[in-house]
Write a protein that holds these residues in place. Structure first.
Motif: not given
Length: 378
Positions: A138-142, A183-188
């Motif tokens: 999900l691209g979270l660990t960065g 602020t880095e995560t986009q939600y549908s």
């Protein structure tokens, strides 16, 4: 039954029928929440992101009331991130447990978290698992928080998912954990036919990577506008950029960049937009810790001043104390929030020197007034 009793009975019936509608009741509660918010907006005890924003505080209090949370617990438990309210994971877990449902941590490490839960009165357990592989997909660990405290973030994700699975009815007004919103995560933006996303929709989106998601760029992500805005507010709250009056803008800018350059160990000049997300997170963590320490020191000073006033040889009412503080500081003081941190320290020192003697306190007030008059005469 007497003739006098009959009208009374009728009036009682009329009063019973004329109960306010839910909408009217909500409007009344909103008015009361607004009054509370207008007071809290000036306090250093609420998060910096809400300070000076009574409308948002009002909305948070009303949202918390729907969940059964008192106002101060609400402001400590709810974050508003990009306009979306979220409950902090520990608050979400506590809220679900307060309704009699069970949430347990089965396993927790820096690489994996397993949690299970069941509804009150049921025997069947639901179980969820979050590991670094799933978070990576999900691209979270960065993200910086995942690098610094992976165990906490895994627990937060698992908490949000298990609580929604077993107690969506408790969380319908606020289904997200704060740690799931950043602020880095986009939600549908998809919604159901009635215009609201269901718990199933939220869980489905979280467990499936967005279609066509591009690989993360190798360059560090720039700090988000919301991060920079909070940094600016916290710097003022912490006294780093506290200059006022003529030339204050230049002085505050100088102080801002000097502090950032020293803290980050690299030159920061001209704009904070050169900060990366990771750097902004580090700055925010430091400033939030400083703000909490300042708030604790301020609270202790306020208590100390109250104790010193209580120890005077002649009783002083609250109105007497505010009157005297107004005389001492040469402006209207309506409560502790009107005093700066430095003024609180000075008032506490003066009261301590008086050693409980009202005459000494009166003399200190007189001396302050005479000093102002002499200064004005010059």
């Amino acid at each position: 039954m007497t003739e006098l009793a009959i009208p009374n009975q009728q009036r009682g019936h009329e009063l019973a029928v004329a109960q306010p509608s839910p909408l009217v009741q909500f409007a009344m509660e909103a008015q009361q929440a607004e009054q509370i918010a207008n007071v809290l907006a000036r306090s250093s005890f609420i998060p910096a992101t809400l300070r000076g924003k009574p409308q948002e505080i009002t909305a948070a209090i009303l949202a918390g009331q729907e969940l059964g949370l008192p106002p101060m617990a609400t402001l400590r438990s709810i974050d508003i991130i990009q306009g979306t309210p979220g409950l902090r994971a520990h608050a979400m877990r506590g809220l679900v447990q307060s309704h009699g449902h069970t949430v347990q941590v089965v396993e927790s490490s820096d690489t994996r978290c397993v949690m299970r839960g069941k509804r009150k009165g049921e025997t069947e357990w639901q179980q969820v698992e979050w590991d670094l592989e799933r978070a990576t997909l999900l691209g979270l660990t960065g993200k910086s928080e995942w690098k610094r405290q992976p165990r906490t973030m895994l627990v937060a994700r698992a908490t949000g998912e298990i609580c929604r699975l077993i107690a969506a009815d408790v969380l319908y007004a606020m289904p997200y954990a704060s740690e799931e919103l950043d602020t880095e995560t986009q939600y549908s933006a998809e919604v159901t036919v009635n215009g609201r996303a269901t718990a199933a929709d939220i869980i489905r989106r979280e467990t499936s990577p967005p279609p066509g998601e591009a690989q993360a760029a190798t360059a560090p992500a720039p700090a988000a506008t919301a991060q920079l805005r909070e940094i600016s507010m916290l710097m003022t709250a912490c006294g780093i950029t506290a200059h006022t009056g003529k030339g204050s803008t230049a002085l505050n800018e100088k102080a801002r960049f000097e502090w950032l350059s020293d803290f980050l160990a690299r030159p920061i000049e001209g704009t904070t937009k050169t900060l990366t997300t990771d750097e902004a997170d580090r700055v925010l963590a430091e400033l939030r810790a400083r703000q909490l320490e300042i708030a604790q020191q301020r609270a202790e000073l306020e208590k100390q001043i109250g104790r010193l006033f209580d120890g005077m040889d002649k009783p002083m009412s609250g109105a007497d104390r505010l009157r005297d503080l107004s005389l001492l500081l040469d402006r209207t003081i309506s409560g502790p929030a009107d005093l700066s941190d430095q003024e609180l320290s000075e008032v506490a020192a003066i009261l301590a020197d008086c050693q409980g003697q009202t005459a000494a306190w009166d003399a200190a007030l007189q001396a302050a007034q005479e000093q102002r008059q002499q200064g004005g005469g010059e």
